[in-house]
Motif scaffolding. Structure first.
Motif, mmCIF file in Angstrom:
data_model
loop_
_atom_site.group_PDB
_atom_site.id
_atom_site.type_symbol
_atom_site.label_atom_id
_atom_site.label_comp_id
_atom_site.label_asym_id
_atom_site.label_seq_id
_atom_site.Cartn_x
_atom_site.Cartn_y
_atom_site.Cartn_z
ATOM 1 N N PRO A 123 -22.994 31.424 -8.316
ATOM 2 C CA PRO A 123 -21.763 30.640 -8.143
ATOM 3 C C PRO A 123 -21.913 29.174 -8.554
ATOM 4 O O PRO A 123 -20.916 28.466 -8.674
ATOM 5 C CB PRO A 123 -21.473 30.761 -6.640
ATOM 6 C CG PRO A 123 -22.797 31.041 -6.017
ATOM 7 C CD PRO A 123 -23.602 31.794 -7.035
ATOM 8 N N ASN A 124 -23.144 28.752 -8.811
ATOM 9 C CA ASN A 124 -23.407 27.376 -9.231
ATOM 10 C C ASN A 124 -22.957 27.201 -10.689
ATOM 11 O O ASN A 124 -23.308 27.994 -11.552
ATOM 12 C CB ASN A 124 -24.912 27.102 -9.086
ATOM 13 C CG ASN A 124 -25.277 25.685 -9.441
ATOM 14 O OD1 ASN A 124 -24.709 25.074 -10.340
ATOM 15 N ND2 ASN A 124 -26.258 25.161 -8.744
ATOM 16 N N ILE A 125 -22.197 26.175 -10.958
ATOM 17 C CA ILE A 125 -21.662 25.938 -12.305
ATOM 18 C C ILE A 125 -22.782 25.811 -13.341
ATOM 19 O O ILE A 125 -22.611 26.199 -14.500
ATOM 20 C CB ILE A 125 -20.715 24.711 -12.350
ATOM 21 C CG1 ILE A 125 -20.001 24.598 -13.707
ATOM 22 C CG2 ILE A 125 -21.460 23.432 -12.033
ATOM 23 C CD1 ILE A 125 -19.010 25.661 -13.990
ATOM 24 N N LYS A 126 -23.944 25.319 -12.946
ATOM 25 C CA LYS A 126 -25.064 25.189 -13.893
ATOM 26 C C LYS A 126 -25.533 26.561 -14.373
ATOM 27 O O LYS A 126 -25.858 26.730 -15.550
ATOM 28 C CB LYS A 126 -26.239 24.425 -13.266
ATOM 29 C CG LYS A 126 -25.916 22.996 -12.904
ATOM 30 C CD LYS A 126 -25.845 22.139 -14.131
ATOM 31 C CE LYS A 126 -25.651 20.691 -13.726
ATOM 32 N NZ LYS A 126 -25.400 19.842 -14.844
ATOM 33 N N GLY A 127 -25.591 27.537 -13.478
ATOM 34 C CA GLY A 127 -25.971 28.892 -13.868
ATOM 35 C C GLY A 127 -24.939 29.513 -14.795
ATOM 36 O O GLY A 127 -25.283 30.176 -15.772
ATOM 37 N N ILE A 128 -23.680 29.292 -14.493
ATOM 38 C CA ILE A 128 -22.592 29.799 -15.336
ATOM 39 C C ILE A 128 -22.628 29.112 -16.701
ATOM 40 O O ILE A 128 -22.462 29.750 -17.740
ATOM 41 C CB ILE A 128 -21.232 29.597 -14.636
ATOM 42 C CG1 ILE A 128 -21.188 30.427 -13.332
ATOM 43 C CG2 ILE A 128 -20.079 29.977 -15.558
ATOM 44 C CD1 ILE A 128 -20.035 30.079 -12.414
ATOM 45 N N GLY A 149 -15.666 32.420 -9.533
ATOM 46 C CA GLY A 149 -15.171 31.061 -9.729
ATOM 47 C C GLY A 149 -13.691 30.917 -9.475
ATOM 48 O O GLY A 149 -13.032 31.831 -8.980
ATOM 49 N N THR A 150 -13.200 29.765 -9.860
ATOM 50 C CA THR A 150 -11.803 29.386 -9.623
ATOM 51 C C THR A 150 -11.204 28.859 -10.925
ATOM 52 O O THR A 150 -11.885 28.784 -11.948
ATOM 53 C CB THR A 150 -11.734 28.262 -8.567
ATOM 54 O OG1 THR A 150 -12.406 27.108 -9.105
ATOM 55 C CG2 THR A 150 -12.398 28.676 -7.259
ATOM 56 N N GLU A 151 -9.950 28.452 -10.838
ATOM 57 C CA GLU A 151 -9.296 27.834 -11.984
ATOM 58 C C GLU A 151 -10.054 26.583 -12.431
ATOM 59 O O GLU A 151 -10.159 26.298 -13.614
ATOM 60 C CB GLU A 151 -7.838 27.467 -11.665
ATOM 61 C CG GLU A 151 -6.912 28.643 -11.497
ATOM 62 C CD GLU A 151 -6.816 29.137 -10.053
ATOM 63 O OE1 GLU A 151 -7.627 28.691 -9.199
ATOM 64 O OE2 GLU A 151 -5.949 29.983 -9.774
ATOM 65 N N GLU A 155 -11.462 25.649 -16.106
ATOM 66 C CA GLU A 155 -11.150 24.393 -16.792
ATOM 67 C C GLU A 155 -12.418 23.702 -17.286
ATOM 68 O O GLU A 155 -12.448 23.167 -18.398
ATOM 69 C CB GLU A 155 -10.379 23.463 -15.849
ATOM 70 C CG GLU A 155 -8.961 23.896 -15.574
ATOM 71 C CD GLU A 155 -8.298 23.069 -14.469
ATOM 72 O OE1 GLU A 155 -8.835 21.994 -14.103
ATOM 73 O OE2 GLU A 155 -7.243 23.510 -13.975
ATOM 74 N N SER A 156 -13.462 23.720 -16.475
ATOM 75 C CA SER A 156 -14.732 23.092 -16.875
ATOM 76 C C SER A 156 -15.335 23.805 -18.078
ATOM 77 O O SER A 156 -15.858 23.161 -18.998
ATOM 78 C CB SER A 156 -15.728 23.119 -15.710
ATOM 79 O OG SER A 156 -15.265 22.336 -14.648
ATOM 80 N N LEU A 157 -15.256 25.129 -18.095
ATOM 81 C CA LEU A 157 -15.809 25.892 -19.218
ATOM 82 C C LEU A 157 -14.994 25.658 -20.495
ATOM 83 O O LEU A 157 -15.562 25.530 -21.580
ATOM 84 C CB LEU A 157 -15.876 27.380 -18.872
ATOM 85 C CG LEU A 157 -16.819 27.734 -17.713
ATOM 86 C CD1 LEU A 157 -16.709 29.214 -17.374
ATOM 87 C CD2 LEU A 157 -18.254 27.346 -18.016
ATOM 88 N N ILE A 158 -13.693 25.585 -20.360
ATOM 89 C CA ILE A 158 -12.845 25.294 -21.529
ATOM 90 C C ILE A 158 -13.169 23.908 -22.074
ATOM 91 O O ILE A 158 -13.267 23.714 -23.290
ATOM 92 C CB ILE A 158 -11.345 25.430 -21.181
ATOM 93 C CG1 ILE A 158 -11.004 26.909 -20.961
ATOM 94 C CG2 ILE A 158 -10.472 24.830 -22.280
ATOM 95 C CD1 ILE A 158 -9.598 27.149 -20.435
ATOM 96 N N ARG A 183 -10.507 39.909 -6.390
ATOM 97 C CA ARG A 183 -9.563 39.901 -7.512
ATOM 98 C C ARG A 183 -10.043 38.943 -8.586
ATOM 99 O O ARG A 183 -10.749 37.974 -8.317
ATOM 100 C CB ARG A 183 -8.156 39.521 -7.071
ATOM 101 C CG ARG A 183 -7.999 38.076 -6.682
ATOM 102 C CD ARG A 183 -6.557 37.768 -6.255
ATOM 103 N NE ARG A 183 -6.387 36.348 -6.080
ATOM 104 C CZ ARG A 183 -5.898 35.523 -6.996
ATOM 105 N NH1 ARG A 183 -5.506 35.977 -8.148
ATOM 106 N NH2 ARG A 183 -5.766 34.237 -6.749
ATOM 107 N N PHE A 184 -9.638 39.260 -9.821
ATOM 108 C CA PHE A 184 -9.968 38.409 -10.951
ATOM 109 C C PHE A 184 -8.829 37.449 -11.246
ATOM 110 O O PHE A 184 -7.656 37.803 -11.141
ATOM 111 C CB PHE A 184 -10.201 39.252 -12.211
ATOM 112 C CG PHE A 184 -11.551 39.895 -12.283
ATOM 113 C CD1 PHE A 184 -12.678 39.153 -12.611
ATOM 114 C CD2 PHE A 184 -11.702 41.246 -12.044
ATOM 115 C CE1 PHE A 184 -13.926 39.743 -12.691
ATOM 116 C CE2 PHE A 184 -12.943 41.851 -12.125
ATOM 117 C CZ PHE A 184 -14.057 41.101 -12.447
ATOM 118 N N ILE A 185 -9.186 36.243 -11.643
ATOM 119 C CA ILE A 185 -8.252 35.308 -12.266
ATOM 120 C C ILE A 185 -8.626 35.332 -13.744
ATOM 121 O O ILE A 185 -9.793 35.138 -14.095
ATOM 122 C CB ILE A 185 -8.437 33.875 -11.731
ATOM 123 C CG1 ILE A 185 -8.170 33.809 -10.244
ATOM 124 C CG2 ILE A 185 -7.542 32.908 -12.502
ATOM 125 C CD1 ILE A 185 -8.552 32.459 -9.653
#
Length: 191
Positions: A123-128, A149-151, A155-158, A183-185
């Motif tokens: 769940p850590n953004i660095k791993g993603i 993750g969340t929206e 946004e960070s990945l985009i 559920r998936f977003i």
């Protein structure tokens, strides 16, 4: 042969009729494929109450995507853990691909990569981010990133894709952010 004129980022491009028709057909095909991936993932997690660990989540999601790739689209699939249906993992967690033909020497040529995918449960953004960077560098019709993750994570990945030198106009991304294992977003981004 006629053409259309379009302006992107203050540069004018001429698009020939054949290219325009081909791009329209590809866009329609990709939209269908994206919708079917989303539906398969949404439907697939109905049984997720039995998926207690990340390894099981990964295996079951791969099974869902392999079924779609092989049975619906007739793609070859490269991924680990499914030695009967697939060849081993290549550069990404999953790759959907085909070859156009065999050459005179019997080598398959005309490799076409339709999808590359990464699945990351950290769940850590660095791993993603680590796995997402592999998708940015890859060349395929569609890049699929599955993660918790969340929206805001999307946004960070985009933002990463937008600022990366490897990104090209027309690169397509499908983000599947799993929330609370329920559920998936989904979000689609085209660079």
């Amino acid at each position: 042969m006629w053409f259309a004129e379009t302006t992107i980022s203050n540069k004018t491009y001429l698009i020939y009729k054949e290219d325009l028709i081909s791009r329209f057909a590809d866009t329609k095909k990709h939209a269908t494929m994206i919708n079917e991936i989303q539906e398969a993932l949404k439907t697939g997690i109905v049984h997720s109450e039995n998926w207690k660990v990340n390894r099981i989540w990964t295996t079951e999601i791969k099974r869902i995507l392999i079924n779609l790739a092989i049975n619906k689209y007739k793609f070859k699939v490269a991924t680990s853990g499914f030695i009967e249906e697939c060849i081993g993992e290549r550069l990404w967690d999953m790759t959907w691909y085909n070859y156009e033909k065999l050459n005179e020497s019997g080598l398959q040529i005309g490799l076409h990569v339709s999808l590359i995918s990464e699945i990351e449960w950290d769940p850590n953004i660095k791993g993603i981010q680590y796995d997402f960077e592999k998708l940015i560098m890859g060349r395929a019709d569609l890049r699929l990133m599955i993660f918790p993750g969340t929206e805001k994570t999307i946004e960070s990945l985009i933002e990463m894709a937008k600022s990366c030198d490897f990104s090209r106009n027309g690169d397509k991304y499908l983000f599947a952010a799993l929330q609370n294992n329920q559920r998936f977003i989904f979000e689609i981004y085209t660079h």
